[in-house]
Every structure is written in C-alpha cells, then in structure tokens.
Scaffold this motif. Structure first.
Motif, mmCIF file in Angstrom:
data_model
loop_
_atom_site.group_PDB
_atom_site.id
_atom_site.type_symbol
_atom_site.label_atom_id
_atom_site.label_comp_id
_atom_site.label_asym_id
_atom_site.label_seq_id
_atom_site.Cartn_x
_atom_site.Cartn_y
_atom_site.Cartn_z
ATOM 1 N N ALA A 67 -4.591 5.604 49.066
ATOM 2 C CA ALA A 67 -3.918 4.342 48.767
ATOM 3 C C ALA A 67 -4.456 3.755 47.462
ATOM 4 O O ALA A 67 -5.550 4.081 47.014
ATOM 5 C CB ALA A 67 -4.111 3.360 49.915
ATOM 6 N N ASN B 279 -0.232 6.343 47.116
ATOM 7 C CA ASN B 279 0.471 5.088 47.377
ATOM 8 C C ASN B 279 -0.034 3.999 46.434
ATOM 9 O O ASN B 279 -1.210 3.974 46.079
ATOM 10 C CB ASN B 279 0.248 4.659 48.831
ATOM 11 C CG ASN B 279 0.413 3.164 49.030
ATOM 12 O OD1 ASN B 279 -0.570 2.425 49.001
ATOM 13 N ND2 ASN B 279 1.637 2.716 49.194
ATOM 14 N N SER B 280 0.856 3.115 46.042
ATOM 15 C CA SER B 280 0.511 1.837 45.430
ATOM 16 C C SER B 280 1.744 0.956 45.523
ATOM 17 O O SER B 280 2.800 1.390 45.990
ATOM 18 C CB SER B 280 0.059 1.991 43.973
ATOM 19 O OG SER B 280 1.182 2.124 43.119
ATOM 20 N N ALA C 33 4.552 7.420 47.374
ATOM 21 C CA ALA C 33 5.198 6.543 48.355
ATOM 22 C C ALA C 33 4.763 5.110 48.077
ATOM 23 O O ALA C 33 3.641 4.717 48.407
ATOM 24 C CB ALA C 33 4.827 6.950 49.779
ATOM 25 N N LEU D 1 3.435 5.863 55.853
ATOM 26 C CA LEU D 1 2.686 6.738 54.944
ATOM 27 C C LEU D 1 2.095 7.926 55.698
ATOM 28 O O LEU D 1 2.184 9.072 55.249
ATOM 29 C CB LEU D 1 1.571 5.949 54.260
ATOM 30 C CG LEU D 1 1.992 4.852 53.284
ATOM 31 C CD1 LEU D 1 0.768 4.102 52.779
ATOM 32 C CD2 LEU D 1 2.785 5.413 52.106
#
Length: 263
Positions: A13, A37-38, A62, A75
């Motif tokens: 993340a 992810n961000s 994502a 996620l």
C-alpha cells in the motif's frame, strides 16, 4: 543472498512513490509479483508499468483509500484472484500533516487514526485468511521512528502511529505458530517528498533555510546524512524473506542511528 522471494505475491500500500514504491520495486526485483495501491490512479499506473518493465514481474495497480475497509478487502481479493495467492502484506499510508497542539481539532486526530492505524488493522484482517490457508505469511507495517521517539512538529503522527506497534506486537504472538510473522519498520529521515515537505515546513516556521534545517537534522544522525528509499526497502525485503524466519514482533529502525534508546 537469495531471499527466497521468487514467485511470492506481495500487496504494498502507499506505493505510487516514496518508501512504498521503493519497497514494491525491491520485492519485484527479488522475483515477487506485486499488487500496488495508492490514492492516485495516474501516478500509480505509471509506477506499476515502470516496475514491471524493470523487474520482468507482474505488477498490478489498484487505486483507492486504505482507510476504507471494503477497499482493503478488495485489494486482497484481487491479489489472490489475479496473482494466485498472497504471501506478503506491506501496510503503508501517507503520514498526517505536520503541526502542534494548536493546529488541529478532534476530527484531525480521528482522520489520522483512520489512515495510519485502522488501515493497517483492516489490511491485516483482510489478508490473514489467505496467509492462514497456506501456513506462511509476512505482515510488515511501515510507521516512523516517532513510535520510539516523538518527532517535533509531528503531533498527529506521534499520536496515531504507536498504535500500529501495539497491534503488530500483539498479533505477532498469536500468529507466529501459524507461520505468519509480523513486524514494524520505522524509518527515520529518508529522502522522500514527505521529508522534503517537513524540511520546508520547519524552515518556514523557524524563519531559516531548508539547508539549515537539514544540517541541524543530520547533525543528530550518527551516519551523518539522511537515508535513501532503497536502503529502507532493503530492510523490508529482508523481513519479508525466508532469511527472517525467526524474527517477529519487532520494530526495526532504519534511521542511520538517530534514535538512541536501548529498546
């Protein structure tokens, strides 16, 4: 050293830039497939493409806010569904804004807890079923040296992040027997946009130059400099690896010796 990460699957993340990106890149270069992810779709997609091109591994992007528990579950489901499994969770989120006691209302504290504490809790709870099924997992939370020594001007971070350590330390005792190891990595001053913003904020507040602030900070670091993201990522990759098979429940500082406490 072969870290044993070939064909592992990681969820990282906060990975479009900074420490999260460096970690995702390091894991991919070790042979892992990665879902990153961000909250920023454009930069995130660009980062995924660049890491995939450099490493030759599958890198999925994502976008979304990990303070949302439904997004955390999505996620994990995507990592398992498209990459086949989930071995490594790197829980990471951008730090709250700098400031002191007169700068924030109660809502700012709640938001800091949602982003910096609850995101770690939610991602971990979502990831555990997949890790338990395979009897192997690594949960690594990125915090800050503020969990050991409060950083001046970072009241929200100093308040929210220690809860992450309490959570990780406690669950490590429950999960070690199942082959799931849980640790915290606490960066000091690493050359990221976040640290640059902190330097600028302190310079403005004190009426001095950025260079003067940096000189004052590095004077307290035995290594004599701030760190590089790749140096931080090396520590995370080690904890994610087979080589760290007897390390759990710890908070590892990556700070050039800044924090001087014995524990």
């Amino acid at each position: 050293m072969d870290l044993g990460l070939h064909n592992r699957v990681a969820l990282v993340a906060g990975a479009s830039k900074g420490l999260g990106r460096a970690v995702a890149e390091r894991l991919a270069m070790e042979g892992a497939d990665v879902l990153i992810n961000s909250r920023s779709p454009g930069p995130l997609d660009a980062t995924a493409g660049e890491i995939a091109s450099t490493s030759g591994r599958t890198v999925l992007a994502a976008a979304g806010d990990v303070s949302d528990p439904e997004l955390c579950q999505e996620l994990v489901d995507r990592a398992v569904g498209e990459l086949g499994r989930l071995d490594i969770l790197v829980a990471n989120a951008g730090g709250p804004p700098p400031g002191g006691v007169d700068d924030f209302d109660a809502a700012a504290y709640r938001n800091a807890l949602e982003v910096n504490l609850m995101s770690t809790v939610q991602l971990t709870l979502a990831a555990l079923p997949a890790m338990r099924r395979q009897g192997w997992g690594r949960v690594i939370a990125i915090t800050s040296v503020s969990v050991k020594q409060p950083v001046k001007g970072l009241l929200l971070s100093n308040t929210a992040r220690p809860g992450v350590v309490g959570f990780i330390k406690t669950i490590s005792q429950d999960l070690a027997g199942e082959g799931i190891l849980c640790n915290v990595v606490a960066p000091g001053f690493i050359r990221t946009a976040r640290v640059e913003a902190l330097l600028a904020s302190q310079a403005e507040a004190r009426g001095i130059s950025r260079e003067a602030v940096l000189k004052g900070i590095t004077a307290d670091i035995p290594a004599g400099r701030i760190g590089e993201p790749a140096e931080f990522a090396n520590a995370v990759a080690f904890l994610a690896s087979e080589a760290a098979s007897y390390i759990t429940g710890h908070t590892i500082q990556v700070d050039g010796g800044l924090v001087q406490g014995l524990l």
